[in-house]
Scaffold this active site. Structure first.
Site, PDB file in Angstrom:
ATOM      1  N   LYS A  42       0.817  -1.188   0.000  1.00  0.00           N
ATOM      2  CA  LYS A  42       0.000   0.000   0.000  1.00  0.00           C
ATOM      3  C   LYS A  42       0.861   1.252   0.000  1.00  0.00           C
ATOM      4  CE  LYS A  42      -2.673  -2.385   3.430  1.00  0.00           C
ATOM      5  NZ  LYS A  42      -3.019  -2.403   4.852  1.00  0.00           N
ATOM      6  N   GLY A  43       2.128   1.085   0.368  1.00  0.00           N
ATOM      7  CA  GLY A  43       2.997   2.242   0.623  1.00  0.00           C
ATOM      8  C   GLY A  43       3.123   3.222  -0.530  1.00  0.00           C
ATOM      9  N   GLU A  98       7.504   2.126  -6.457  1.00  0.00           N
ATOM     10  CA  GLU A  98       7.650   1.693  -5.062  1.00  0.00           C
ATOM     11  C   GLU A  98       7.889   2.907  -4.172  1.00  0.00           C
ATOM     12  OE1 GLU A  98       6.939  -0.094  -2.792  1.00  0.00           O
ATOM     13  OE2 GLU A  98       8.325  -1.746  -2.440  1.00  0.00           O
ATOM     14  N   ASP A  99       7.459   2.810  -2.923  1.00  0.00           N
ATOM     15  CA  ASP A  99       7.650   3.922  -1.995  1.00  0.00           C
ATOM     16  C   ASP A  99       9.104   4.041  -1.543  1.00  0.00           C
ATOM     17  OD1 ASP A  99       7.497   1.538  -0.557  1.00  0.00           O
ATOM     18  OD2 ASP A  99       6.133   2.284   0.977  1.00  0.00           O
ATOM     19  N   ASP A 102      14.598  -0.556   0.536  1.00  0.00           N
ATOM     20  CA  ASP A 102      15.310  -0.707   1.801  1.00  0.00           C
ATOM     21  C   ASP A 102      16.313  -1.860   1.645  1.00  0.00           C
ATOM     22  OD1 ASP A 102      15.800  -0.302   4.562  1.00  0.00           O
ATOM     23  OD2 ASP A 102      14.214  -1.664   5.149  1.00  0.00           O
ATOM     24  N   LYS A 130      17.268   3.717   0.467  1.00  0.00           N
ATOM     25  CA  LYS A 130      18.207   3.628   1.596  1.00  0.00           C
ATOM     26  C   LYS A 130      19.357   2.726   1.171  1.00  0.00           C
ATOM     27  CE  LYS A 130      14.937   3.774   5.501  1.00  0.00           C
ATOM     28  NZ  LYS A 130      14.260   2.888   6.492  1.00  0.00           N
ATOM     29  N   PHE A 151      13.955   5.195  10.167  1.00  0.00           N
ATOM     30  CA  PHE A 151      12.609   4.795   9.759  1.00  0.00           C
ATOM     31  C   PHE A 151      11.754   6.038   9.561  1.00  0.00           C
ATOM     32  CE2 PHE A 151       8.458   2.746   9.980  1.00  0.00           C
ATOM     33  CZ  PHE A 151       8.703   1.631   9.183  1.00  0.00           C
ATOM     34  N   ASP A 158       4.130   3.814   6.250  1.00  0.00           N
ATOM     35  CA  ASP A 158       3.468   3.587   7.529  1.00  0.00           C
ATOM     36  C   ASP A 158       4.421   3.120   8.621  1.00  0.00           C
ATOM     37  OD1 ASP A 158       3.829   0.939   6.270  1.00  0.00           O
ATOM     38  OD2 ASP A 158       2.726   0.216   8.021  1.00  0.00           O
TER      39      ASP A 158
HETATM   40  P1  IMP Z   1      12.670  -4.111   1.585  1.00  0.00           P
HETATM   41  O1  IMP Z   1      12.204  -5.423   1.081  1.00  0.00           O
HETATM   42  O2  IMP Z   1      13.516  -4.264   2.820  1.00  0.00           O
HETATM   43  O3  IMP Z   1      13.368  -3.264   0.549  1.00  0.00           O
HETATM   44  O4  IMP Z   1      11.387  -3.360   2.130  1.00  0.00           O
HETATM   45  C1  IMP Z   1      10.676  -2.454   1.391  1.00  0.00           C
HETATM   46  C2  IMP Z   1       9.370  -2.129   2.080  1.00  0.00           C
HETATM   47  O5  IMP Z   1       9.570  -1.960   3.479  1.00  0.00           O
HETATM   48  C3  IMP Z   1       8.824  -0.820   1.582  1.00  0.00           C
HETATM   49  O6  IMP Z   1       7.961  -0.989   0.493  1.00  0.00           O
HETATM   50  C4  IMP Z   1       8.112  -0.282   2.812  1.00  0.00           C
HETATM   51  O7  IMP Z   1       6.787  -0.756   2.862  1.00  0.00           O
HETATM   52  C5  IMP Z   1       8.869  -0.854   3.972  1.00  0.00           C
HETATM   53  N1  IMP Z   1       9.837   0.127   4.534  1.00  0.00           N
HETATM   54  C6  IMP Z   1      11.184   0.119   4.436  1.00  0.00           C
HETATM   55  N2  IMP Z   1      11.746   1.169   5.050  1.00  0.00           N
HETATM   56  C7  IMP Z   1      10.713   1.890   5.551  1.00  0.00           C
HETATM   57  C8  IMP Z   1      10.632   3.137   6.289  1.00  0.00           C
HETATM   58  O8  IMP Z   1      11.619   3.819   6.621  1.00  0.00           O
HETATM   59  N3  IMP Z   1       9.374   3.540   6.624  1.00  0.00           N
HETATM   60  C9  IMP Z   1       8.242   2.855   6.289  1.00  0.00           C
HETATM   61  N4  IMP Z   1       8.270   1.703   5.588  1.00  0.00           N
HETATM   62  C10 IMP Z   1       9.491   1.224   5.234  1.00  0.00           C
HETATM   63 MG    MG Z   2       5.054  -0.790   4.596  1.00  0.00          MG
END
Ligand code: IMP
Ligand code: MG
Length: 179
Positions: A42-43, A98-99, A102, A130, A151, A158
């Protein structure tokens, strides 16, 4: 909600400038292509809504929902499809919206399964990145801004499903995490 925020990282105006720049670039790059924007719910919903309106060429949109996070702030490493796309990807120039990138685990997985469906091309557009946190081998062709290992919430992002409706990006006060 405001009282839970320690500091503002990007104001609504900062974000609008970033999104306009991305939309302009995408409009140029895809002018002779068959653009399909795929928002990862949803982000990315708030970003998607603004990005698509800053794109000036014809495009289609679709949505996909995957889960990688529980209610905490660390990735579980488990990625599950909750809602799949409606559109058959063959012949489309796919842009995954994508939002935040990470660890990259979510997007590397999503990219792999979408690649297997034979789109004409596939790229990633993330609002925030990041880079320090990257574990998976994944690269965003379009990136709004790099952020440090903190974060952040707001503008779709969220914490425990809250703060998505904040119109800017902020960092929560430590006591909100209840640690
Ligand atoms: P990844 O698989 O670790 O890259 O995670 C990506 C997802 O984690 C994003 O689509 C977000 O929903 C969530 N996420 C990662 N960092 C943050 C943050 O700083 N704030 C909020 N959601 C985050
Ligand atoms: Mg999220």
């Amino acid at each position: 909600m405001e009282k839970d925020i320690q500091k503002t990282y990007f104001s609504a105006e900062d974000i609008q400038n970033i999104v306009s720049r991305l939309g302009k670039q995408i409009s140029e790059d895809y002018k002779d292509k068959n653009l399909l924007l795929v928002s990862i719910l949803k982000g990315s919903i708030v970003f998607m809504a603004d990005l698509m309106r800053s794109i000036t060429i014809p495009c289609r949109i679709d949505f996909m929902s995957v889960s990688s996070y529980g209610s905490g702030t660390k990735t579980s490493g488990v990625v599950k499809i909750q809602k799949d796309l409606d559109i058959n990807l063959e012949g489309y120039d796919l842009l995954i919206v994508e939002d935040i990138l990470d660890s990259g685990k979510t997007l590397s997985y999503v990219r792999k399964i979408l690649e297997a469906r034979n789109p004409a091309s596939i790229r990633i557009c993330t609002l925030f990145d990041k880079p320090e946190r990257r574990e998976a081998d994944v690269y965003a062709h379009y990136s709004g801004a790099e952020v440090p290992d903190e974060f952040i919430v707001g503008y779709g992002l969220d914490y425990d499903e809250k703060y998505r409706n904040l119109p800017y990006i902020g960092v929560l006060k430590p006591e909100v995490y209840g640690e």
